[in-house]
Motif scaffolding. Sequence first.
Motif, PDB file in Angstrom:
ATOM      1  N   SER A  30       0.812  -1.224   0.000  1.00  0.00           N
ATOM      2  CA  SER A  30       0.000   0.000   0.000  1.00  0.00           C
ATOM      3  C   SER A  30       0.840   1.265   0.000  1.00  0.00           C
ATOM      4  N   SER A  31       2.088   1.165  -0.460  1.00  0.00           N
ATOM      5  CA  SER A  31       2.979   2.328  -0.534  1.00  0.00           C
ATOM      6  C   SER A  31       3.003   2.850  -1.970  1.00  0.00           C
ATOM      7  N   TYR A  32       2.796   4.148  -2.121  1.00  0.00           N
ATOM      8  CA  TYR A  32       2.871   4.720  -3.461  1.00  0.00           C
ATOM      9  C   TYR A  32       3.120   6.223  -3.388  1.00  0.00           C
ATOM     10  N   PHE A  33       3.698   6.718  -4.458  1.00  0.00           N
ATOM     11  CA  PHE A  33       4.028   8.135  -4.636  1.00  0.00           C
ATOM     12  C   PHE A  33       3.116   8.705  -5.712  1.00  0.00           C
ATOM     13  N   MET A  34       2.660   9.933  -5.505  1.00  0.00           N
ATOM     14  CA  MET A  34       1.899  10.641  -6.540  1.00  0.00           C
ATOM     15  C   MET A  34       2.416  12.067  -6.665  1.00  0.00           C
ATOM     16  N   GLN A  35       2.383  12.566  -7.882  1.00  0.00           N
ATOM     17  CA  GLN A  35       2.551  13.999  -8.110  1.00  0.00           C
ATOM     18  C   GLN A  35       1.342  14.471  -8.891  1.00  0.00           C
ATOM     19  N   VAL A  36       0.580  15.399  -8.302  1.00  0.00           N
ATOM     20  CA  VAL A  36      -0.635  15.913  -8.921  1.00  0.00           C
ATOM     21  C   VAL A  36      -0.610  17.431  -8.811  1.00  0.00           C
ATOM     22  N   ASP A  37      -0.754  18.107  -9.946  1.00  0.00           N
ATOM     23  CA  ASP A  37      -0.695  19.579  -9.974  1.00  0.00           C
ATOM     24  C   ASP A  37       0.581  20.095  -9.309  1.00  0.00           C
ATOM     25  N   GLY A  38       1.670  19.373  -9.491  1.00  0.00           N
ATOM     26  CA  GLY A  38       2.949  19.776  -8.921  1.00  0.00           C
ATOM     27  C   GLY A  38       3.117  19.457  -7.453  1.00  0.00           C
ATOM     28  N   ILE A  39       2.092  18.884  -6.819  1.00  0.00           N
ATOM     29  CA  ILE A  39       2.129  18.548  -5.393  1.00  0.00           C
ATOM     30  C   ILE A  39       2.638  17.116  -5.241  1.00  0.00           C
ATOM     31  N   LYS A  40       3.660  16.941  -4.420  1.00  0.00           N
ATOM     32  CA  LYS A  40       4.245  15.611  -4.212  1.00  0.00           C
ATOM     33  C   LYS A  40       3.638  14.972  -2.970  1.00  0.00           C
ATOM     34  N   ILE A  41       3.134  13.741  -3.165  1.00  0.00           N
ATOM     35  CA  ILE A  41       2.380  13.024  -2.134  1.00  0.00           C
ATOM     36  C   ILE A  41       2.975  11.636  -1.964  1.00  0.00           C
ATOM     37  N   LEU A  42       3.074  11.183  -0.732  1.00  0.00           N
ATOM     38  CA  LEU A  42       3.524   9.824  -0.431  1.00  0.00           C
ATOM     39  C   LEU A  42       2.520   9.196   0.525  1.00  0.00           C
ATOM     40  N   VAL A  43       2.175   7.933   0.273  1.00  0.00           N
ATOM     41  CA  VAL A  43       1.151   7.250   1.057  1.00  0.00           C
ATOM     42  C   VAL A  43       1.714   5.975   1.683  1.00  0.00           C
ATOM     43  N   ASP A  44       1.517   5.820   2.982  1.00  0.00           N
ATOM     44  CA  ASP A  44       1.825   4.600   3.735  1.00  0.00           C
ATOM     45  C   ASP A  44       3.161   3.959   3.330  1.00  0.00           C
ATOM     46  N   PRO A  45       4.263   4.698   3.416  1.00  0.00           N
ATOM     47  CA  PRO A  45       5.545   4.150   2.962  1.00  0.00           C
ATOM     48  C   PRO A  45       6.118   3.103   3.916  1.00  0.00           C
ATOM     49  N   VAL A  46       6.453   1.950   3.359  1.00  0.00           N
ATOM     50  CA  VAL A  46       7.111   0.876   4.126  1.00  0.00           C
ATOM     51  C   VAL A  46       8.298   0.411   3.298  1.00  0.00           C
ATOM     52  N   PHE A  47       9.476   0.925   3.645  1.00  0.00           N
ATOM     53  CA  PHE A  47      10.691   0.633   2.893  1.00  0.00           C
ATOM     54  C   PHE A  47      11.703  -0.152   3.723  1.00  0.00           C
TER      55      PHE A  47
END
Length: 361
Positions: free
Chosen positions: A104-121
């Motif tokens: 359930s870890s993922y990165f998004m960039q939307v309208d120049g906004i950088k988003i990270l969700v539930d990171p497990v590295f």
Amino acid sequence: MIIILAIILVIGVGIFLFLNTERFGKHPSGDRLARMENSPNYREGSFQNLKDTPMLTEGVSYIKVLSDFLFSASPEEPSEIPTVKTDLMNLQRDEDVLVWMGHSSYFMQVDGIKILVDPVFGGNASPISFTTKAFEGTDIYSVEDIPEIDYLFLSHDHWDHMDYRTLKKLNPKTKKVITGLGNGAHLEHWGYDSEKILEGDWYESFELEDDFRVDILPARHFSGRGLKGGQTLWASFILKTSQSTIYIGGDSGYDDHFKVIGEKYGPIDLAILENGQYDQNWKYIHMLPGEQMKAAKDLNASTVFPVHSGKFTLANHAWNEPLETISVDAEKSEIRLITPKIGELVDLKDKGQKFEKWWNF
């Protein structure tokens, strides 16, 4: 008898000390706890789902679950999973993209906004490092690969969504964290400044910047990192920008909250829904096969991105079964399904982008 009591005492002290290590975080207290206690979703000392939600299906005991775990044939893990690695550091600001990092870890960039969700590295999804390990070759991203993050979303505090090692390293790169009530206690215990943390109750919203709003919404799940559960709130989220509406589902069993959310916030351009780690034994807290596309229809979503699979074994089904099943379900639906490899760049502006059935290698 004295020796036996001494052994029991030593074991008890060891467990107590282990449960109080940094990795378990911290329970809310003070003003944070007072705010939680004023929530309509907090009753009898813990957060509650909107509807009665048993941890186990009727007629199922924890003994049966343990027996199934110990004596059923364990699902075979893949020897290798095909991945690619997108360079996240050099994205152009006008690119709207999504990159899945497994589970359930993922990165998004939307309208120049950088988003990270539930990171497990950290290579595993457990308080014990040699258990619940990532599939070979899937843990391809590290904190060093992540650019500065505008908004870090944490859906709940389970180990496969909130990895304290990852979060501690991400702290200097993170401008704001958005999460459910109570989770800030963990983050502050791990070094986060309280000014970075936006905690909210279900149906609370934050106007973050021009043309970017987030609503914290219900999910049908639970929380807990130690012996006492329900001390922090689990959540889903709606992200509304000038160009799109995105639903981050977190972990959730199927229920009518999806329809309520769809009616209030839809149409939704992209719904990110859990798809994996399910079992008939706990059918209320994770969606079973077939329920994902039903939830997507309830949400009035045009595109679905299934997560919660592809990296860890947390249930007794084949590792690739969730993706195979939902791909069949999607063929019967008008809702678009996107199924990228771990690390593959998804162009959110390209509605015609195609994806391989990489799980059938």
